[in-house]
Write an enzyme that holds these catalytic residues in place. Structure first.
Site, PDB file in Angstrom:
ATOM      1  N   ASP A  18      -4.819  -8.012   8.145  1.00 35.66           N
ATOM      2  CA  ASP A  18      -3.926  -8.060   7.066  1.00 35.66           C
ATOM      3  C   ASP A  18      -4.920  -8.916   6.424  1.00 35.66           C
ATOM      4  O   ASP A  18      -5.133  -9.974   6.731  1.00 35.66           O
ATOM      5  CB  ASP A  18      -2.426  -7.971   7.171  1.00 35.66           C
ATOM      6  CG  ASP A  18      -2.388  -7.511   5.584  1.00 35.66           C
ATOM      7  OD1 ASP A  18      -1.592  -6.583   5.412  1.00 35.66           O
ATOM      8  OD2 ASP A  18      -2.753  -7.698   4.304  1.00 35.66           O
ATOM      9  N   ILE A  19      -5.890  -8.319   5.647  1.00 32.29           N
ATOM     10  CA  ILE A  19      -6.521  -9.758   4.177  1.00 32.29           C
ATOM     11  C   ILE A  19      -4.983 -10.497   3.917  1.00 32.29           C
ATOM     12  O   ILE A  19      -5.910 -12.069   3.214  1.00 32.29           O
ATOM     13  CB  ILE A  19      -7.443  -8.874   3.356  1.00 32.29           C
ATOM     14  CG1 ILE A  19      -6.758  -8.406   2.266  1.00 32.29           C
ATOM     15  CG2 ILE A  19      -8.634  -8.962   4.672  1.00 32.29           C
ATOM     16  CD1 ILE A  19      -7.465  -7.314   1.244  1.00 32.29           C
ATOM     17  N   GLY A  53       8.276   0.633  -1.399  1.00 34.33           N
ATOM     18  CA  GLY A  53       7.506  -0.654  -1.317  1.00 34.33           C
ATOM     19  C   GLY A  53       5.298   0.112  -0.885  1.00 34.33           C
ATOM     20  O   GLY A  53       5.161  -0.936  -0.225  1.00 34.33           O
ATOM     21  N   GLN A  54       5.059   0.868  -0.291  1.00 38.55           N
ATOM     22  CA  GLN A  54       3.619   0.807   0.211  1.00 38.55           C
ATOM     23  C   GLN A  54       3.144   0.791  -0.789  1.00 38.55           C
ATOM     24  O   GLN A  54       3.342   1.364  -2.017  1.00 38.55           O
ATOM     25  CB  GLN A  54       3.869   2.667   0.727  1.00 38.55           C
ATOM     26  CG  GLN A  54       2.895   3.451   2.012  1.00 38.55           C
ATOM     27  CD  GLN A  54       2.759   4.520   2.100  1.00 38.55           C
ATOM     28  OE1 GLN A  54       3.277   5.341   1.968  1.00 38.55           O
ATOM     29  NE2 GLN A  54       1.181   4.791   2.883  1.00 38.55           N
ATOM     30  N   HIS A  84       0.566   3.517   7.953  1.00 45.88           N
ATOM     31  CA  HIS A  84       0.744   2.044   9.036  1.00 45.88           C
ATOM     32  C   HIS A  84       1.465   1.152   9.275  1.00 45.88           C
ATOM     33  O   HIS A  84       2.534   1.179   8.389  1.00 45.88           O
ATOM     34  CB  HIS A  84      -0.426   1.221   7.664  1.00 45.88           C
ATOM     35  CG  HIS A  84      -0.705   0.419   6.292  1.00 45.88           C
ATOM     36  ND1 HIS A  84      -0.349   1.713   5.354  1.00 45.88           N
ATOM     37  CD2 HIS A  84       0.771  -0.514   6.276  1.00 45.88           C
ATOM     38  CE1 HIS A  84       0.485   1.060   4.733  1.00 45.88           C
ATOM     39  NE2 HIS A  84       0.513  -0.239   5.488  1.00 45.88           N
ATOM     40  N   HIS A 129       2.842  -2.793  10.010  1.00 48.97           N
ATOM     41  CA  HIS A 129       2.405  -4.465  10.414  1.00 48.97           C
ATOM     42  C   HIS A 129       3.086  -4.565  11.087  1.00 48.97           C
ATOM     43  O   HIS A 129       4.818  -4.445  11.564  1.00 48.97           O
ATOM     44  CB  HIS A 129       3.309  -4.476   9.296  1.00 48.97           C
ATOM     45  CG  HIS A 129       2.924  -4.377   7.168  1.00 48.97           C
ATOM     46  ND1 HIS A 129       2.053  -5.309   6.717  1.00 48.97           N
ATOM     47  CD2 HIS A 129       2.599  -3.127   6.809  1.00 48.97           C
ATOM     48  CE1 HIS A 129       1.672  -4.529   5.436  1.00 48.97           C
ATOM     49  NE2 HIS A 129       2.141  -3.438   5.582  1.00 48.97           N
TER      50      HIS A 129
HETATM   51  P1  AMP Z   1       1.733  -1.595   2.292  1.00 48.42           P
HETATM   52  O1  AMP Z   1       0.930  -0.796   1.811  1.00 48.42           O
HETATM   53  O2  AMP Z   1       2.632  -2.510   1.271  1.00 48.42           O
HETATM   54  O3  AMP Z   1       2.269  -1.543   3.490  1.00 48.42           O
HETATM   55  O4  AMP Z   1       0.862  -2.912   2.111  1.00 48.42           O
HETATM   56  C1  AMP Z   1      -0.353  -3.068   2.506  1.00 48.42           C
HETATM   57  C2  AMP Z   1      -0.850  -3.875   2.732  1.00 48.42           C
HETATM   58  O5  AMP Z   1      -2.565  -3.978   2.960  1.00 48.42           O
HETATM   59  C3  AMP Z   1      -0.705  -5.472   2.325  1.00 48.42           C
HETATM   60  O6  AMP Z   1      -0.556  -6.112   3.184  1.00 48.42           O
HETATM   61  C4  AMP Z   1      -2.229  -6.197   2.674  1.00 48.42           C
HETATM   62  O7  AMP Z   1      -1.916  -7.361   1.904  1.00 48.42           O
HETATM   63  C5  AMP Z   1      -2.856  -5.015   2.865  1.00 48.42           C
HETATM   64  N1  AMP Z   1      -4.333  -4.861   3.129  1.00 48.42           N
HETATM   65  C6  AMP Z   1      -4.434  -4.183   1.701  1.00 48.42           C
HETATM   66  N2  AMP Z   1      -5.978  -4.122   1.597  1.00 48.42           N
HETATM   67  C7  AMP Z   1      -6.187  -4.104   2.540  1.00 48.42           C
HETATM   68  C8  AMP Z   1      -7.946  -4.579   3.499  1.00 48.42           C
HETATM   69  N3  AMP Z   1      -9.126  -4.317   2.953  1.00 48.42           N
HETATM   70  N4  AMP Z   1      -8.210  -5.620   4.556  1.00 48.42           N
HETATM   71  C9  AMP Z   1      -7.133  -5.800   5.140  1.00 48.42           C
HETATM   72  N5  AMP Z   1      -5.336  -4.972   5.040  1.00 48.42           N
HETATM   73  C10 AMP Z   1      -5.907  -4.733   2.987  1.00 48.42           C
END
Ligand code: AMP
Length: 142
Positions: A33-34, A95-96, A102, A104
């Site tokens: 995760d970035i 919260g997506q 995906h 976490h």
């Molecule tokens: P969520 O959809 O709420 O689970 O959040 C999306 C997750 O993806 C967040 O934790 C972001 O930090 C992560 N994220 C978004 N863009 C990227 C990326 N390009 N590379 C890696 N992680 C990412």
């Protein structure tokens, strides 16, 4: 709601944008995760399209959960963690933010809170954490 093939994780799967990858098999990909909320925060995705838990097929769920379990074991070993938190969000109100399924994976230590969301980490730090996870994975059976 339909799957949008222009979502950012679909672009990572097509190698259109970079990601720090830590593991992949035929069905799943894992990358860092970035905006890590804990050191070692990584994301497990299926290689095939689905928005989230609500439209995922049985094969996608099964493969993603097996990889998530493997990654949970690996991050605990890599970061000498006492626990691991798995998070998964569905649709905007749930919260997506990125609409490709995906999970976490967050290694946890006693008394250490998750960092707030939305804070980018240094690329070198993420790369070093990814390397620790890759090394730990070598000792985790498939
Ligand atoms: P969520 O959809 O709420 O689970 O959040 C999306 C997750 O993806 C967040 O934790 C972001 O930090 C992560 N994220 C978004 N863009 C990227 C990326 N390009 N590379 C890696 N992680 C990412």
């Amino acid at each position: 709601m339909s799957y949008d093939p222009e979502n950012i994780f679909a672009k990572i799967l097509r190698d259109e944008i970079p990601a720090t990858k830590v593991y992949e098999d035929g069905q799943t990909l894992v990358f860092m995760d970035i905006m890590p909320r804990a050191d070692g925060h990584c994301l497990v995705i299926p290689k095939t399209p689905c928005r989230n838990l609500l439209d995922a097929g049985a094969d996608q769920l099964a493969s993603v959960m097996l990889t998530t379990q493997r990654m949970a074991r690996a991050v605990m070993a890599a970061f000498d963690a006492g626990g691991v938190t798995i998070q998964q969000f569905n649709e905007g109100p749930g919260g997506q933010e990125v609409f490709h399924l995906h999970f976490h994976v967050l290694p946890r230590h006693e008394g250490v809170a998750l960092r707030p969301p939305g804070q980018m980490a240094e690329a070198e730090v993420i790369a070093a954490h990814a390397e620790k996870i890759r090394a730990a994975l070598e000792d985790i059976p498939r």
